[in-house]
Scaffold this active site. Structure first.
Site: not given
Ligand code: AMP
Length: 439
Positions: A35, A39, A63, A166, A169, A172, A204-206
């Protein structure tokens, strides 16, 4: 805060919590974990809107494609739990893959099925091909069915009133909205804006895979989108011209391997030639082996501004003045609640009979027609401007306004006014932009 790893325990806990707060609402934030502030912004919004907040932390094997980073994906549960606790989350659900997928499908907890299409013995949720065969779907076949299959399960397990995704994505988000609408799920999908670093790079986690130099190079993604937006703000609505501007900015960074630059309808994801109402400008690019995505929504329409806050904070005054200053319609949402109350009383439906009221409200049409100094209110084409101010309506309006089905139907109508001409209104639910007020 409590952590659960099994479906039974989670359901059991939520049943108890819901029994303790029968009118309480549940907000749900599904995540892959690791997170960050992106998140946390979803969690904060969920906390603002709901009584109970559930977060799932689950690295969904379905996924990830066979060549993707499932095994390396950062798993930081302890740190995630700490962040959830600090942000006021009530429940974290973090099941092992076999809990959601069954052990027969996974020879080991870290094994990756090559795609959901290789799961012939299980029911899957397959989104419409027209939404998955483009943008990220072309490079990641199986990704979106993997997302929808697991999100569908999680929604069934948690049964939230609202679920938070978010805008980061965007594909998605559009696909999940479609799934929820097509399958008549009683859950509201709330989109939250992208959280960025000051450089513009979307969190982003990446991003953790990037070296400091690559991080700087990655900033070109957002810069290119802003370039596209500038062209759009100059009045150029042609997709070809806007995409060209994005490409030319991206081409300044030679190490970026661009996967796509697309301009599509934000809801259907169909490519558009010219922006009429709104366009989703999206990019994906590789830096080394890391795939990054970003997007921006270009809106060719006037905004919906919502003023939110407790009673007595001065919302009505601010709303009126703002609408005058900006030349936007002042949407008197209170008048709409009064109008449906008037209708229910005329129809002699018991005001506590929520299903009957829902039936009535979902079939009625309210028109607000601005006159010189007032707003004419019509319900099913009948002028009720005066009738809705009667003491009887005033005495009953709060009963109807508290009913979720009434709110849902009216928010939908309010948003459709906003799409036509831009509005300023009270209430957090309706806004693209929400301005909170305090006493
Ligand atoms: P993930 O853990 O990557 O699946 O993300 C979980 C949720 O967090 C998803 O709905 C993403 O779109 C949202 N999210 C990830 N990065 C961001 C960001 N920079 N700003 C807003 N929401 C985000």
């Amino acid at each position: 805060m409590r952590l659960f790893t099994t479906i039974t325990a989670l359901r059991c806990d939520l049943t108890v919590r819901k029994a303790q707060r029968p009118d309480g609402t549940v907000g749900f934030v599904p995540t892959l974990g690791n997170l960050h502030l992106g998140h946390l912004s979803l969690i904060r919004r969920a906390k603002l809107d709901n009584d109970i907040v559930v977060v799932s932390v689950f690295v969904n094997p379905l996924q990830f494609g066979p060549q993707e980073d499932f095994k390396q994906y950062p798993r930081t549960l302890e740190q995630d739990l700490k962040r959830c606790e600090e942000t006021g989350v009530d429940v974290v659900f973090s099941p092992a893959p076999e809990i959601l997928l069954g052990s027969s499908l996974l020879s080991s907890p870290t094994a990756t099925p090559t795609s959901t299409l290789d799961l012939p013995t299980r029911t899957q949720v397959i989104p419409p091909q027209s939404m998955t065969d483009r943008l990220c779907g072309s490079a990641r076949p199986g990704h979106f069915p993997g997302v929808t299959t697991i999100v569908a399960k999680l929604l069934n397990i948690v049964r939230p009133n609202r679920v938070y995704f978010g805008q980061k994505d965007a594909q998605q988000l559009a696909i999940i909205r479609r799934m929820v609408a097509d399958l008549d799920w009683p859950v509201e999908v709330i989109a939250c804006p992208i959280v960025r670093e000051t450089s513009g790079l979307a969190l982003s986690s990446r991003n953790r895979y990037l070296s400091p130099e690559q991080r700087q190079q990655a900033e070109a993604l957002y810069r290119s989108l802003v370039r596209g937006e500038q062209i759009f703000n100059q009045g150029i609505l042609s997709a070809a011209a806007i995409k060209q501007a994005v490409w030319s900015e991206l081409s300044n960074v030679s190490v970026l391997k661009v996967d796509y630059v697309e301009l599509v309808d934000p809801e259907t994801l169909k490519p558009i030639q010219n922006i009429e109402e709104a366009g989703l400008l999206a990019v994906a690019a590789y830096i080394g082996s890391t795939r990054l995505i970003d997007n921006i929504v270009l809106r060719n329409r006037r905004p919906i501004l919502a003023i939110d806050g407790p009673a007595g904070a001065g919302k009505s005054t601010v709303t009126r003045r703002l609408s005058e200053a900006l030349g936007l319609m002042y949407l008197d949402t209170g008048a709409m609640y009064r109008a449906v109350t008037w209708l229910a009383m005329q129809s002699q439906v018991a005001l506590q009979d929520e299903p009957a009221i829902a039936e009535l409200v979902h079939q009625c049409q309210i028109d607000l027609v601005p006159q010189q100094d007032t707003l004419q209110v019509l319900i099913n084409q009948q002028d009720v401007t005066e009738g809705i101010r009667s003491p009887e309506v005033t005495a009953n309006v709060s009963t109807l306004a508290a009913q979720p089905a009434v709110r849902q139907a009216l928010v939908k109508q309010q948003q459709s006014y906003g799409r036509k001409g831009g509005i300023v209104a009270e209430g957090r639910d309706i806004g693209t932009y929400v301005f909170p007020m305090r006493n």
